[in-house]
Design an enzyme around this catalytic site. Sequence first.
Site, PDB file in Angstrom:
ATOM      1  N   TYR A   1       1.018  -1.312  -0.078  1.00 41.57           N
ATOM      2  CA  TYR A   1      -0.061  -0.021  -0.108  1.00 41.57           C
ATOM      3  C   TYR A   1       0.728   1.390   0.064  1.00 41.57           C
ATOM      4  CZ  TYR A   1      -4.505   2.362   0.689  1.00 41.57           C
ATOM      5  OH  TYR A   1      -5.549   3.193   0.392  1.00 41.57           O
TER       6      TYR A   1
ATOM      7  N   LYS B   1      -3.281   8.367   2.644  1.00 39.43           N
ATOM      8  CA  LYS B   1      -4.604   8.100   3.634  1.00 39.43           C
ATOM      9  C   LYS B   1      -4.395   8.677   5.169  1.00 39.43           C
ATOM     10  CE  LYS B   1      -7.343   5.931   0.659  1.00 39.43           C
ATOM     11  NZ  LYS B   1      -8.247   6.853  -0.011  1.00 39.43           N
TER      12      LYS B   1
ATOM     13  N   ILE C   1     -12.133  -3.812  -1.658  1.00 41.91           N
ATOM     14  CA  ILE C   1     -13.268  -4.048  -2.660  1.00 41.91           C
ATOM     15  C   ILE C   1     -12.762  -3.882  -3.963  1.00 41.91           C
ATOM     16  CG2 ILE C   1     -15.517  -2.798  -3.623  1.00 41.91           C
ATOM     17  CD1 ILE C   1     -15.869  -1.813  -0.514  1.00 41.91           C
TER      18      ILE C   1
HETATM   19  C1  N5H Z   1      -2.817  -3.324   0.182  1.00 48.14           C
HETATM   20  C2  N5H Z   1      -3.595  -3.055  -0.898  1.00 48.14           C
HETATM   21  C3  N5H Z   1      -3.454  -3.398  -2.327  1.00 48.14           C
HETATM   22  C4  N5H Z   1      -2.066  -2.636  -3.005  1.00 48.14           C
HETATM   23  C5  N5H Z   1      -2.488  -1.203  -3.080  1.00 48.14           C
HETATM   24  C6  N5H Z   1      -3.444  -0.624  -3.743  1.00 48.14           C
HETATM   25  C7  N5H Z   1      -3.629   0.735  -3.795  1.00 48.14           C
HETATM   26  C8  N5H Z   1      -4.626   1.256  -4.762  1.00 48.14           C
HETATM   27  C9  N5H Z   1      -5.014   2.725  -4.448  1.00 48.14           C
HETATM   28  C10 N5H Z   1      -4.875   3.449  -5.717  1.00 48.14           C
HETATM   29  C11 N5H Z   1      -5.648   4.671  -5.442  1.00 48.14           C
HETATM   30  C12 N5H Z   1      -4.889   2.720  -6.991  1.00 48.14           C
HETATM   31  C13 N5H Z   1      -4.281   3.516  -8.261  1.00 48.14           C
HETATM   32  O1  N5H Z   1      -4.018   4.730  -8.294  1.00 48.14           O
HETATM   33  C14 N5H Z   1      -3.972   2.811  -9.529  1.00 48.14           C
HETATM   34  C15 N5H Z   1      -3.492   3.726 -10.551  1.00 48.14           C
HETATM   35  O2  N5H Z   1      -2.002   3.462 -10.376  1.00 48.14           O
HETATM   36  C16 N5H Z   1      -3.757   2.907 -11.794  1.00 48.14           C
HETATM   37  N1  N5H Z   1      -4.981   2.684 -12.123  1.00 48.14           N
HETATM   38  C17 N5H Z   1      -5.838   3.717 -12.562  1.00 48.14           C
HETATM   39  O3  N5H Z   1      -5.201   4.858 -13.036  1.00 48.14           O
HETATM   40  C18 N5H Z   1      -7.271   3.705 -12.802  1.00 48.14           C
HETATM   41  C19 N5H Z   1      -7.638   3.436 -14.469  1.00 48.14           C
HETATM   42  C20 N5H Z   1      -8.101   4.775 -11.970  1.00 48.14           C
HETATM   43  C21 N5H Z   1      -9.489   4.622 -12.305  1.00 48.14           C
HETATM   44  O4  N5H Z   1      -7.793   4.596 -10.670  1.00 48.14           O
HETATM   45  C22 N5H Z   1      -7.144   5.653  -9.939  1.00 48.14           C
HETATM   46  N2  N5H Z   1      -7.283   5.584  -8.872  1.00 48.14           N
HETATM   47  O5  N5H Z   1      -7.133   6.630 -10.586  1.00 48.14           O
HETATM   48  C23 N5H Z   1      -5.000  -1.949  -0.994  1.00 48.14           C
HETATM   49  C24 N5H Z   1      -6.081  -2.926  -1.167  1.00 48.14           C
HETATM   50  C25 N5H Z   1      -6.161  -4.044  -0.481  1.00 48.14           C
HETATM   51  C26 N5H Z   1      -7.358  -1.801  -1.036  1.00 48.14           C
HETATM   52  C27 N5H Z   1      -7.460  -0.915  -2.054  1.00 48.14           C
HETATM   53  C28 N5H Z   1      -7.497  -1.066  -3.357  1.00 48.14           C
HETATM   54  C29 N5H Z   1      -7.561   0.390  -1.189  1.00 48.14           C
HETATM   55  C30 N5H Z   1      -7.690   1.732  -2.013  1.00 48.14           C
HETATM   56  O6  N5H Z   1      -7.050   2.717  -1.467  1.00 48.14           O
HETATM   57  O7  N5H Z   1      -8.345   1.788  -3.225  1.00 48.14           O
END
Ligand code: N5H
Length: 256
Positions: A157, A164, A193
Amino acid sequence: MALLTGKTIVVMGVANKRSIGWGVAASAAKQGANLVLTHRSERAGEQIRKLLAELPDVSASIVRCDVTDDASIEEAFAQIGEATGRIDGIVHSIAHANVEDLQGEFVGTSREGFLLAHNISAYSLVAVARAARPLMTSGGGIVTMSYLGGERAVENYNVMGVAKAALESAVRYLAKDLGKDNIRVNAISAGPIRTLAAKGVRGFNDVLHTMQEKAPLGRNVDAEEVGDVTAFFLSDLSRGITGEVIHVDGGYHIVG
Ligand code: N5H
């Protein structure tokens, strides 16, 4: 009467039907809210249009807002103000980090990656609260989404955990400032989720599995469950609560 009848709720961060923001929008609509949904990308805008087309009875509008751009935030809230006159609630369901910063060692996080994650995932709440405040003339609720990784060092994370932690602290400072306007600011710390943001991030499936194994409720949670608690925070039922972070995670945080 439904919990949010007569209230205008702005939901920021619906990317598609799996988004936590969409679970929130559905719960708020069920409780009688008038919705405004904001998006950054054209693609998300299209997805929202499609989702709303399936709910013809729901009163909703769509506004573009890029939370990295102050002018865009200003313009979005001016537009919302003109259309609705008043806002009763804001749901901030926005986060982003570079995918390379969501694996391996946190110590390797670049300055640029750190600032990007904090800009979009934490500062945006402050900027949005400031823009929304003059429109929240009857008070109301602001709710944001967090995760346990802001309290503990959770594998992978990394920079999002630090963002956060900043977000949860911002909730407390904003609550302190905005209480005098009867605006309450709270966060939900949701269990994992399967959203678009979670797609492709390392270790996500393992976290889902552990949660099911260890959480007192013995299962994962879904976006509707997070949506229902958000509706509570936006409603007068929670009128005595501000600056709070509540876990909607089947109890995982007490045992995991
Ligand atoms: C321990 C975990 C798993 C590992 C970490 C996950 C973190 C996720 C959060 C961020 C916000 C995800 C993110 O920014 C992904 C981007 O690099 C690429 N994706 C995108 O750009 C898509 C297309 C768009 C829609 O997404 C975003 N954010 O722009 C944590 C998990 C168990 C829980 C979780 C997933 C937490 C969380 O904060 O969402």
